[in-house]
Design an enzyme around this catalytic site. Structure first.
Site, PDB file in Angstrom:
ATOM      1  N   ASN A  10       0.810  -1.135   0.063  1.00 57.20           N
ATOM      2  CA  ASN A  10      -0.031   0.058   0.110  1.00 57.20           C
ATOM      3  C   ASN A  10       0.870   1.180   0.062  1.00 57.20           C
ATOM      4  O   ASN A  10       1.341   1.607   0.984  1.00 57.20           O
ATOM      5  CB  ASN A  10      -0.921  -0.142   1.316  1.00 57.20           C
ATOM      6  CG  ASN A  10      -1.853   1.242   1.338  1.00 57.20           C
ATOM      7  OD1 ASN A  10      -1.877   2.029   0.209  1.00 57.20           O
ATOM      8  ND2 ASN A  10      -2.310   1.173   2.388  1.00 57.20           N
ATOM      9  N   LYS A  12      -0.188   4.186  -0.474  1.00 55.06           N
ATOM     10  CA  LYS A  12      -0.668   5.530   0.082  1.00 55.06           C
ATOM     11  C   LYS A  12      -0.580   6.573  -0.778  1.00 55.06           C
ATOM     12  O   LYS A  12      -0.260   6.482  -2.074  1.00 55.06           O
ATOM     13  CB  LYS A  12      -0.242   5.649   1.539  1.00 55.06           C
ATOM     14  CG  LYS A  12      -0.429   4.472   2.400  1.00 55.06           C
ATOM     15  CD  LYS A  12      -0.364   4.688   3.805  1.00 55.06           C
ATOM     16  CE  LYS A  12      -0.560   3.599   4.766  1.00 55.06           C
ATOM     17  NZ  LYS A  12      -0.444   3.619   6.057  1.00 55.06           N
ATOM     18  N   HIS A 101     -10.126   1.826   4.399  1.00 55.12           N
ATOM     19  CA  HIS A 101      -8.776   1.998   5.140  1.00 55.12           C
ATOM     20  C   HIS A 101      -9.190   2.839   6.174  1.00 55.12           C
ATOM     21  O   HIS A 101      -9.872   4.145   5.881  1.00 55.12           O
ATOM     22  CB  HIS A 101      -7.910   2.193   4.172  1.00 55.12           C
ATOM     23  CG  HIS A 101      -6.444   2.267   4.931  1.00 55.12           C
ATOM     24  ND1 HIS A 101      -6.082   3.171   5.785  1.00 55.12           N
ATOM     25  CD2 HIS A 101      -5.555   1.367   4.803  1.00 55.12           C
ATOM     26  CE1 HIS A 101      -4.713   2.907   6.234  1.00 55.12           C
ATOM     27  NE2 HIS A 101      -4.334   1.796   5.581  1.00 55.12           N
ATOM     28  N   GLU A 103      -7.261   5.465   7.177  1.00 59.03           N
ATOM     29  CA  GLU A 103      -7.064   6.478   6.799  1.00 59.03           C
ATOM     30  C   GLU A 103      -8.184   7.444   5.950  1.00 59.03           C
ATOM     31  O   GLU A 103      -8.377   8.536   5.992  1.00 59.03           O
ATOM     32  CB  GLU A 103      -5.498   6.604   6.218  1.00 59.03           C
ATOM     33  CG  GLU A 103      -4.537   6.451   7.149  1.00 59.03           C
ATOM     34  CD  GLU A 103      -3.247   5.914   6.471  1.00 59.03           C
ATOM     35  OE1 GLU A 103      -3.314   5.997   5.174  1.00 59.03           O
ATOM     36  OE2 GLU A 103      -2.416   5.554   7.240  1.00 59.03           O
ATOM     37  N   GLU A 170      -6.665  -4.727  10.170  1.00 59.64           N
ATOM     38  CA  GLU A 170      -5.507  -3.545  10.707  1.00 59.64           C
ATOM     39  C   GLU A 170      -5.646  -2.944  11.746  1.00 59.64           C
ATOM     40  O   GLU A 170      -6.739  -1.852  11.808  1.00 59.64           O
ATOM     41  CB  GLU A 170      -5.481  -2.795   9.220  1.00 59.64           C
ATOM     42  CG  GLU A 170      -4.981  -3.354   8.048  1.00 59.64           C
ATOM     43  CD  GLU A 170      -4.171  -2.008   7.119  1.00 59.64           C
ATOM     44  OE1 GLU A 170      -3.064  -2.314   6.914  1.00 59.64           O
ATOM     45  OE2 GLU A 170      -4.889  -1.115   7.087  1.00 59.64           O
ATOM     46  N   GLY A 176       1.452   2.727  10.717  1.00 52.45           N
ATOM     47  CA  GLY A 176       2.248   3.785  10.615  1.00 52.45           C
ATOM     48  C   GLY A 176       2.936   3.909  12.080  1.00 52.45           C
ATOM     49  O   GLY A 176       3.775   5.017  12.149  1.00 52.45           O
ATOM     50  N   SER A 212       2.183  -1.832  10.570  1.00 55.09           N
ATOM     51  CA  SER A 212       3.725  -1.786  11.122  1.00 55.09           C
ATOM     52  C   SER A 212       4.428  -3.242  10.566  1.00 55.09           C
ATOM     53  O   SER A 212       5.181  -3.969  11.526  1.00 55.09           O
ATOM     54  CB  SER A 212       3.964  -1.550  12.448  1.00 55.09           C
ATOM     55  OG  SER A 212       3.408  -0.186  12.618  1.00 55.09           O
TER      56      SER A 212
HETATM   57  P1  PGA Z   1       1.877   0.604   7.642  1.00 56.95           P
HETATM   58  O1  PGA Z   1       0.692   0.831   6.931  1.00 56.95           O
HETATM   59  O2  PGA Z   1       2.731  -0.666   7.170  1.00 56.95           O
HETATM   60  O3  PGA Z   1       3.005   1.677   7.258  1.00 56.95           O
HETATM   61  O4  PGA Z   1       1.603   0.384   9.115  1.00 56.95           O
HETATM   62  C1  PGA Z   1      -0.310  -0.353   6.838  1.00 56.95           C
HETATM   63  C2  PGA Z   1      -1.446   0.152   6.239  1.00 56.95           C
HETATM   64  O5  PGA Z   1      -1.941   1.364   6.477  1.00 56.95           O
HETATM   65  O6  PGA Z   1      -2.131  -0.651   5.252  1.00 56.95           O
END
Ligand code: PGA
Length: 251
Positions: A10, A12, A101, A103, A170, A176, A212
Site C-alpha cells: 500500500n 498510500k 482503510h 485513513e 488492521e 504507521g 507496521s
Molecule cells: P504501515 O501501513 O505498514 O505503514 O503500518 C499499513 C497500512 O496502512 O495499510
C-alpha cells in the site's frame, strides 16, 4: 493456511512517475532471480495516476494492481467530482481495490454504509476487494474490539459476499506507528474474524494482517494459522526492503 499468500504494497500518497519507474526497475532486477513462484501473490496499490503506468511496466510479470479506494456513488460514471469508479479502475488495469482503510475513515469521514456500497460496486466490475477492518486504541483498551469489528462487518458486508472479498485486519493503533500487534493478538483476531465471517463465505476466506509489518516480523506473522497475507505500508516503499520482505516470506 494453504494457498498463495497475498502481499499487498500500500503505497498510500507516495511516489511520482520517476520514483515508480525506479522502484519497479530495481524490484524487477532483483526479482528476475525467479524465486517467486507459487507461494506469493504480490499486489501493488499505488495512487490512481500511477495505475496504468505501473500496469504497463509489469505486463509480463506475475504482479497484480490494486487501487486504494473507489466511488460509492456509481460503479460506472456520473457527476461525482474527484471520485473514481470501479469501471475506471478496471479499465486502467486494476485487479483489486482496497476499501475502508482507516485513513479514509479518519480523513474523509467514510461511513460503513458507503464502504458497503463501494464493495458492491467493485464486485459488479469483478474487482477483488480488500476490506480493511480494525479497532482503535480506545476500543482495544476498553475491551470492545471484537464488538466493533462485528458491527463493521455487519454494516459493510452483504450476505452474499464471495471469495472475491479479502478481509484485512488492521488495528488502527498499529498503522504507521512501528508498533505491530503481537503474534498472540493477531492470532486471536484472525481466528475471531474467521469464525465470524465463515458463514458468509461459501469456501475459502482470506484474512490478511496490516499494521507496521516489516522485515523483522513478516515471516512470523505469516506463520500464524488463518493469516493469509500482509498489507504493507511503509515497508513497501523501498524496492530492496520490499524485495527482501517478499523473498523472506517465499523462502
Ligand atoms: P504501515 O501501513 O505498514 O505503514 O503500518 C499499513 C497500512 O496502512 O495499510
Amino acid at each position: 493456511m494453504t494457498g498463495k499468500k497475498l502481499i499487498v504494497a500500500n503505497w498510500k500518497m507516495h511516489k511520482t512517475f520517476g520514483a515508480t519507474e525506479e522502484f519497479i526497475n530495481n524490484f524487477v532486477s532483483l526479482y528476475k532471480v525467479n524465486i517467486f513462484s507459487k507461494q506469493v501473490e504480490v499486489v501493488f496499490a499505488p495512487s490512481y495516476h500511477l495505475i496504468n503506468f505501473l500496469k504497463n511496466f509489469i505486463t509480463n510479470l506475475p504482479f497484480k494492481i490494486s487501487a486504494q479506494d473507489c466511488s460509492s456513488f456509481s460503479e460506472n460514471e456520473g457527476a461525482f467530482t474527484g471520485d473514481i469508479s470501479a469501471a475506471m479502475l478496471k479499465d486502467a488495469g486494476c485487479d483489486y481495490v482496497i476499501v475502508g482503510h482507516s485513513e479514509r475513515k479518519k480523513y474523509h469521514k467514510e461511513t460503513n454504509q458507503q464502504i458497503r456500497q463501494k464493495i458492491l460496486n467493485a464486485l459488479k466490475l469483478n474487482l477483488k476487494v480488500i476490506l480493511c477492518v480494525g479497532e482503535n486504541l480506545q476500543e482495544r483498551e476498553e475491551n470492545k474490539y471484537k464488538d466493533v469489528l462485528l458491527q463493521v462487518l455487519d454494516e459493510c458486508l452483504s450476505d452474499q459476499i464471495t471469495e472475491d472479498v479479502v478481509i484485512a485486519y488492521e488495528p488502527v493503533w498499529a498503522i504507521g506507528t512501528g508498533k505491530a500487534a503481537t503474534l498472540d493478538q493477531i492470532k486471536e483476531m484472525h481466528e475471531f474474524l474467521y469464525e465470524s465471517c465463515s458463514a458468509r463465505f461459501a469456501k475459502k476466506l482470506k484474512i490478511i494482517y496490516g499494521g507496521s509489518v516489516n522485515l523483522d516480523n513478516a515471516k512470523q506473522i505469516l506463520q500464524i494459522d488463518k493469516v493469509s497475507g500482509l498489507l504493507v505500508g511503509g515497508a513497501s516503499l523501498n524496492p530492496d526492503g520490499f524485495y527482501n520482505l517478499v523473498k523472506m516470506v517465499e523462502g
